[in-house]
Structure formats: structure tokens, C-alpha cells
Design an enzyme around this catalytic site. Structure first.
Site, mmCIF file in Angstrom:
data_model
loop_
_atom_site.group_PDB
_atom_site.id
_atom_site.type_symbol
_atom_site.label_atom_id
_atom_site.label_comp_id
_atom_site.label_asym_id
_atom_site.label_seq_id
_atom_site.Cartn_x
_atom_site.Cartn_y
_atom_site.Cartn_z
ATOM 1 N N ASP A 328 -20.082 33.523 53.845
ATOM 2 C CA ASP A 328 -20.089 34.244 52.568
ATOM 3 C C ASP A 328 -20.135 35.766 52.748
ATOM 4 O OD1 ASP A 328 -20.425 31.663 51.711
ATOM 5 O OD2 ASP A 328 -22.133 32.086 50.398
ATOM 6 N N ASP A 329 -19.781 36.438 51.662
ATOM 7 C CA ASP A 329 -20.011 37.885 51.472
ATOM 8 C C ASP A 329 -19.031 38.795 52.210
ATOM 9 O OD1 ASP A 329 -22.116 36.871 50.068
ATOM 10 O OD2 ASP A 329 -23.684 37.953 51.143
ATOM 11 N N HIS A 379 -16.132 34.229 45.855
ATOM 12 C CA HIS A 379 -17.590 34.450 45.794
ATOM 13 C C HIS A 379 -17.915 35.581 44.799
ATOM 14 C CE1 HIS A 379 -21.609 33.797 47.241
ATOM 15 N NE2 HIS A 379 -21.730 34.916 47.911
ATOM 16 N N HIS A 383 -20.817 40.118 43.429
ATOM 17 C CA HIS A 383 -21.983 39.373 43.914
ATOM 18 C C HIS A 383 -23.155 39.441 42.931
ATOM 19 C CE1 HIS A 383 -24.923 37.654 46.734
ATOM 20 N NE2 HIS A 383 -23.877 37.235 47.413
ATOM 21 N N HIS A 470 -23.240 34.004 56.856
ATOM 22 C CA HIS A 470 -22.661 35.208 56.251
ATOM 23 C C HIS A 470 -21.858 35.973 57.290
ATOM 24 C CE1 HIS A 470 -25.965 34.113 53.555
ATOM 25 N NE2 HIS A 470 -25.229 34.652 52.597
HETATM 26 ZN ZN ZN Z 1 -23.428 35.726 48.855
#
Ligand code: ZN
Length: 503
Positions: A328-329, A379, A383, A470
Site C-alpha cells: 500500500d501507499d 487506495h 489517503h 507498505h
Molecule cells: Zn494506506
């Protein structure tokens, strides 16, 4: 004569002048002393400041006799915090609470300082507040909610309870409440587990194994609790026994249900008065109901809940174990590239849940992810916690992100993961993409340690697991090789999140 007269007048002037001088000196010292003292009250030196922004400390009286409330706030633009805690007339309670607060603050400020040193610019946030629960026995429960967010990645909520009888200065423990009796503790374990299975708000979110582990009959597992006149409430930290989407789980057990195991001073009422007890038991149950969130789904039996939670990680073809790696991210020019290299080495396919705002910055990296054959996930753009947004903002966050990923890479986005795992009906309605959470949180954003990354995977991964990592932390890229080597050796094959769920 004239001379002597003049002389006497001169000495009077001298005396007056000397007295004035002495008085002025004393006044100056006194004022300086007050000034220094005030300075100390307003700017305590015991805080490790990430920056020079001062901490403001206030003390106010509470509604409870003998309890004062201290607030500490810092409006620092990078590492702000707002902390609230009680102090009493008893030093051992005060010391325990102060130590807890000091450590929580230090922990947050240290991590923010570390982030700053590696160039992370997103500001963090620390909020510690508490709730007071008085009990008829004279005991107070103080329940601290510690919400910390370290910028860029997930926030986490942790709960800690403290207890005090303001008259005696004593603190009750969970052992006291159940008479230090192991058999009673085992009965309590059964009640708490049943309550967790039955809680509709935890449906689909419980991590069954973790939940069992953290409700084993050990006193320490039940140490965070609050007593009211009709209920005993148990608290669990966020992410520990359930997915982040479920928040920090709470179990409220009506005292009527524990009347045979609870110590006599905490029993609802004198048990000789049956009528009164029934009434109180009912009140307890009503309180329990009212504690549950609005979108309560009724009619769930324990069996249904267990079956449903199992659906998260269904037992698939028994001869092959599958695991889905998710990142993620990102994308991130350095970390994502290194992760792609490692995945290639193991011929592993993964799912990357990208932020639209970062794809805009690093379109080339998004293209590299696609060309390596991985699944592209959405995503959101910024955020943000979508459960706090309206439908329009939610659809904007999701659609804008899918558009940029698809425009840049030429490949369809096939999965969606809400930031923090925070999802509700409104969020579900705004997208047709499958919403994909996780059951293995490596907590890589927290420990930033390749060895702990592997430990978390070893501890939690099972057939059908979805592993959350991540691709913005160097430690994750550094630890990934060992993680893949371990999983491969354990006989797992690597699939994308969508493949895993459609099997
Ligand atoms: Zn995230």
C-alpha cells in the site's frame, strides 16, 4: 552650628537613600524569582521536542472530588499532540499515570523524529484522552484512548485503563474483581469470547486465532477494563484481535451475567434482594445494547458469526497453500523498484494499492509495476478516512485514482483498499471494485524493522492469507527477500489479491 545641622541633614539623606536601595534590590530579586518560577510552570523541560514549539500545560478541576485534569498541548506543525490525564491526591496513582503519558508521548515524538530524519514530511498526530467510570464501591476506572498517527501510513488506537479509589488511594486490579480465582477467570474467558463472536460490528473482521490468543485465561489479557454499577467493560487495542475496520473492540458484560464469579464488593446489589437484582440485570443488558453501533444486524447466532469470520481465509485446495502479498501507499521511486526486483527473483505476483496523488508524481514507477505483471489496486487519492467523508468525496477519491492509474499504465484497476481499512455502506456503494482488506498486518509502518517484518509474517500467515505491507518503507523492501524465502519454503504460492478471492 550651621555646619553640624548640615551634617545631620546629609546623614538622613544617606539613610533614606540606602533604605530605598535595599528595598529596590529585594523587590528586583523577588520579581525575578517569580518570573523564573512562572517560566518553569509554562515550559517544562522534560519533553523531548521534535521542534521548538512549546508545550502548553493547563490544570482544571474535574466533576469528581479529588481529581484534577491536566492537559498538555503542542501545536507544532509536524508533531502536534493533545493529551489529557487525571491526577489525584495519591502519588502512586499519579506516578503510574504520568509514566504512561510520558512514555506514550516520548514514543510518538521519537518516531516522528525518525521519520523526519528519513525525509518524511507528513505531519503526525497524537491524541490521548480519557473517560471516567465511577463505581458504587468508591473505585474509579479511567480509560485512556491513545490515538496516534505517524504521518503517511495507518493510525492506531490503543486503550489503557487505570483504577483508583480516591479515598484510600488504592487501585483495584482485574484479579481483585474476580477474587484472584483462576477458575473464575476461565469462566470469564468463555463469556468474553462469546460476546466477541456475537458482536455484529466485528462480523467478518475478527482474526479468530489472534482473538483466541488474546483472550486466553491470563489476567494480563483482561487488564484493560472499566467497572460501572451494572457492567464490566473490556477493551482491546485496534488491529490486535480484529481488522482495523472494526476499530478498537469493546466487550461489555452485564454484571448480572458474572454474579456467580465476581467478588462480593462488585456484585450488583445485595443478592438477598432478588427483585432488585433482576431489575439491575435488565438495566445492564439495556446498557449493553445501547453500546452497540446503529447498523446493528440482529438475529446473529454465534455459529453464524464463526462461519462468516472463517470466510476471510477459506480453506482452499488442501494440496496448495496460497498467499496474497499486498503493498500500500506507493508508488515510491526507490522502495517500489527494490520490491519489484525481489518479487521477480521469486517469480511472485502481488497487488499494489496505489495512491492517485503518488501515481501523479511517479507515473514511471506505476508503469514498471504493471509491466512486471502485478495487479493494480486503488487506495484513494489522498489517503483519507472515507467513513468520515460524504458520497461525493468518496467517489471523487476513488474515481480520480482509478483514472490516473489506468491512463498512465493502460491497465484496468481491479481492486480497492480503503485507507486504514475503514469502510462502511456508503463507501461500498461508491465503487464496483472488490474491497480487499487483510488478515496479516505486518505493522511494517510501525516497527520499520526487517526482522520484525518476518516475525509478523511467521506468526500470522496461514493458507489464504492476505498480507499487508507498505512499499514506502525501506525496511520493508530490505526485509522482503527473507519473507519470500520463508513463505516459499513453507510451500506457499504467491497470487494476487483478486486471484486469491476468486479461487
Ligand atoms: Zn494506506
Amino acid at each position: 552650628m550651621n555646619r553640624s545641622h548640615r551634617k545631620r541633614r546629609t546623614s538622613w539623606i544617606d539613610i533614606t537613600f540606602s533604605i530605598t536601595l535595599v528595598a529596590l534590590t529585594i523587590a528586583t530579586i523577588f520579581l525575578a524569582f517569580i518570573y523564573i518560577k512562572n517560566e518553569h510552570v509554562q515550559f517544562p523541560q522534560n519533553i523531548k521536542n521534535v521542534t521548538s514549539t512549546p508545550t502548553v500545560i493547563d490544570t482544571i478541576d474535574s466533576n469528581y472530588p479529588g481529581i484534577k485534569i491536566i492537559t498538555e498541548t503542542s501545536n507544532d506543525s509536524y508533531a502536534p499532540f493533545a493529551i489529557q490525564y487525571p491526577q489525584s491526591l495519591h502519588s502512586s496513582f499519579n506516578d503510574d499515570v504520568s509514566t504512561y503519558i510520558k512514555n506514550a508521548k516520548q514514543d510518538y515524538l521519537t518516531k516522528m523524529e525518525e521519520n523526519k530524519q528519513i525525509g518524511a514530511e507528513s505531519p503526525g498526530e497524537l491524541n490521548i484522552s480519557f473517560e471516567t467510570f465511577p463505581h458504587r464501591s468508591g473505585n474509579y476506572s479511567f480509560v485512556f484512548v491513545n490515538g496516534s498517527y505517524l504521518g503517511g501510513t495507518n493510525g492506531v488506537t490503543q486503550i489503557r485503563s487505570f483504577h483508583l479509589n480516591p479515598e484510600t488511594g488504592k487501585s483495584i486490579t482485574i484479579e481483585d474483581v474476580f477474587d484472584h480465582d483462576q477458575n473464575r477467570l476461565e469462566k470469564l474467558t468463555v463469556l468474553v469470547r462469546e460476546s466477541l463472536y456475537n458482536d455484529p460490528t466485528l462480523k467478518n473482521f475478527l482474526f479468530l486465532e489472534d482473538m483466541h490468543f488474546h483472550t486466553e485465561p491470563l489476567w494480563s489479557n483482561f487488564a484493560n477494563f472499566a467497572m460501572t454499577d451494572d457492567t464490566i467493560i473490556f477493551y482491546f487495542d485496534e488491529y490486535v484481535i480484529a481488522a482495523g475496520a472494526a476499530g478498537a473492540p469493546i466487550v461489555a458484560v452485564p454484571l448480572g451475567e458474572v454474579s456467580d464469579i465476581i467478588a462480593s464488593e462488585f456484585k450488583i446489589k445485595d443478592t438477598s434482594n432478588n427483585e432488585q437484582q433482576n431489575e439491575d440485570t435488565q438495566t445492564g443488558e439495556q446498557n449493553l445494547e445501547s453500546d452497540k453501533p446503529e447498523d446493528d444486524e440482529t438475529g446473529t447466532t454465534p455459529e453464524e458469526s464463526i462461519e462468516d469470520t472463517d470466510v476471510i481465509t477459506p480453506p482452499l485446495d488442501p494440496s496448495i497453500k496460497r498467499v496474497a502479498l499486498t503493498f500500500d501507499d506507493g508508488p515510491d521511486p526507490k522502495v517500489t523498484r527494490q520490491i519489484l526486483e525481489t518479487l521477480k527473483k521469486y517469480d511472485a505476483k502481488a497487488t499494489f494499492f496505489m495512491l492517485g496523488s503518488r501515481v501523479e508524481y511517479y507515473p514511471d514507477i506505476a508503469i514498471e509495476v504493471k509491466e512486471a505483471g502485478h495487479e493494480l489496486g486503488n487506495h484513494t487519492w489522498t489517503h483519507s478516512d472515507l467513513t468520515k467523508a460524504d458520497a461525493k468525496k468518496i467517489s471523487n477519491e476513488i474515481n480520480k485514482t482509478s483514472s490516473i492509474i489506468e491512463n498512465v499504465t493502460g491497465q484496468k484497476v481491479t481492486a480497492f483498499r480503503p485507507p486504514y481499512g475503514a469502510v462502511n455502506k456508503t463507501v461500498h456503494k461508491q465503487t464496483n471494485l472488490p474491497v480487499i482488506l487483510w488478515d496479516v498486518d505486518t505493522r511494517d509502518w510501525e516497527h520499520r524493522n526487517p526482522i520484525q517484518l518476518l516475525d509478523q509474517v511467521k506468526m500470522k500467515t496461514k493458507d489464504g492469507s492476505i498480507i499487508l505491507m507498505h512499499d514506502i518503507h525501506q525496511s520493508t523492501a530490505d526485509g522482503l527477500d527473507a519473507v519470500l524465502a520463508y513463505l516459499k519454503n513453507e510451500g506457499y504460492i504467491f497470487v494476487t489479491a483478486s486471484e486469491l478471492l476468486s479461487w
